[in-house]
Design a protein around this motif. Structure first.
Motif, short mmCIF file in Angstrom:
data_model
loop_
_atom_site.label_atom_id
_atom_site.label_comp_id
_atom_site.label_asym_id
_atom_site.label_seq_id
_atom_site.Cartn_x
_atom_site.Cartn_y
_atom_site.Cartn_z
N GLU A 290 -0.25 7.19 1.54
CA GLU A 290 -1.53 7.90 1.55
C GLU A 290 -2.68 6.94 1.86
O GLU A 290 -3.60 7.27 2.60
CB GLU A 290 -1.77 8.59 0.20
CG GLU A 290 -0.85 9.78 -0.06
CD GLU A 290 0.60 9.39 -0.31
OE1 GLU A 290 0.84 8.25 -0.76
OE2 GLU A 290 1.48 10.23 -0.02
N GLU A 291 -2.63 5.76 1.27
CA GLU A 291 -3.67 4.76 1.53
C GLU A 291 -3.66 4.33 2.99
O GLU A 291 -4.72 4.21 3.63
CB GLU A 291 -3.45 3.54 0.62
CG GLU A 291 -3.76 3.82 -0.85
CD GLU A 291 -3.36 2.66 -1.74
OE1 GLU A 291 -3.96 2.51 -2.83
OE2 GLU A 291 -2.44 1.90 -1.36
N SER B 151 -5.18 6.82 5.43
CA SER B 151 -6.61 7.10 5.32
C SER B 151 -7.29 6.63 6.60
O SER B 151 -6.86 5.66 7.25
CB SER B 151 -7.21 6.39 4.11
OG SER B 151 -7.17 4.99 4.27
N SER C 135 0.83 -1.21 0.00
CA SER C 135 0.00 0.00 0.00
C SER C 135 0.86 1.25 0.00
O SER C 135 2.01 1.24 0.45
CB SER C 135 -0.91 0.01 1.24
OG SER C 135 -1.71 -1.14 1.29
#
Length: 301
Positions: A25-26, A29, A22
């Protein structure tokens, strides 16, 4: 991952895989980060743990971390991962965990925390030689601690409690209930110190056969009992006496441990069974500690 968490299955490897594929940014989240932070364990040498340490400030600002302080969770992860190092007898992993822990904050001297980790590793892997090396330094650090700090901490916490009583915080409590809480506050610093000393003696009981160190452990228990009357203090004292071959004294202390536990009126079958089982073993001259090829009950004093 959600299914594994719901079933209380270990998800460390799955989490590391998720983090490795990943983007930052993911992972930051709200949904994914919240899912990750619900993990009760993590590999200290894994991708997830590294992600946490590299992005600690941003993660704490997310509002998803308890108290907005990630350090406590990192320490929790390290403590849990020590069990993996012990099960694999992995000294490289132990050293990594200790190295990371040494860089995190602690309310106690950091040498206590790292020393305790190494002590537990060698005690539970039955490495007497290395355990003694660790204890030579760690026990000195703990035993030479300025006891006036403990007294000052106890006095401060007791004063805070008495202020709460004056404010009416315990107006609906009985005198007996207030006395129990007062006793807790009066030894707020002493109790954890007693448990730390107790744990040193327990490590010796588990994995050391050297008569000199067993007598050291017995002396440590005298110190621990000055700061706590918890049944485990009496229990470890009994175990050390038993390993030294002082059967009659061991029986006396184990019975005292059982009596002290019963007075607490706790409903814990595991503890109750352990106490009674070890009492029987002491009477029969059987070991109550971890057995390995070199362990025997030492005779004499």
């Amino acid at each position: 991952l959600k299914k594994r968490q719901k079933l209380s299955l270990n998800s460390d490897e799955v989490v590391d895989q998720l983090v490795s594929i990943s983007t930052k940014e993911e992972l930051l989240s709200k949904d994914i980060l919240g899912l990750l932070l619900r993990q009760e364990s993590a590999r200290a040498d894994g991708a997830y743990f590294q992600f946490l340490t590299k992005n600690q400030a941003e993660i704490e600002q997310s509002g998803l971390v308890r108290g907005n302080n990630l350090d406590n969770q990192l320490v929790q992860y390290l403590t849990a991962d020590l069990k993996r190092a012990i099960s694999k007898k992995d000294i490289t992993l132990l050293n990594h965990i200790v190295g990371v822990r040494s860089k995190l904050p602690s309310r106690n001297p950091i040498e206590w925390e790292t020393g305790s980790m190494k002590m537990n590793f060698y005690a539970q892997t039955g490495n007497e030689k290395e355990l003694i090396k660790v204890l030579e330094e760690y026990s000195y650090q703990v035993l030479s601690y300025d006891k006036s700090i403990i007294r000052a901490g106890n006095e401060k916490s007791l004063k805070q409690f008495e202020e709460l009583v004056k404010q009416g915080r315990y107006e609906n409590s009985t005198e007996e209930e207030i006395a129990v809480v007062r006793s807790f506050y009066a030894n707020m610093e002493g109790t954890p110190y007693a448990y730390r000393v107790r744990d040193m003696a327990d490590a010796v009981l588990k994995a050391v056969n050297d008569k000199v160190w067993l007598n050291y452990a017995l002396n440590w228990m005298h110190l621990a009992s000055a700061y706590s009357d918890n049944f485990t203090i009496l229990e470890i004292n009994a175990g050390v006496l038993h390993k030294l071959g002082r059967k009659d004294e061991a029986i006396k202390y184990q019975q005292a441990a059982i009596d002290a536990y019963n007075r607490l009126k706790l409903d814990n079958e595991i503890i109750s069974s352990r106490l009674t089982s070890n009492f029987q073993k002491i009477k029969e001259g059987k070991p109550t500690w971890i057995e390995n090829k070199s362990e025997t009950v030492v005779t004499g004093k």
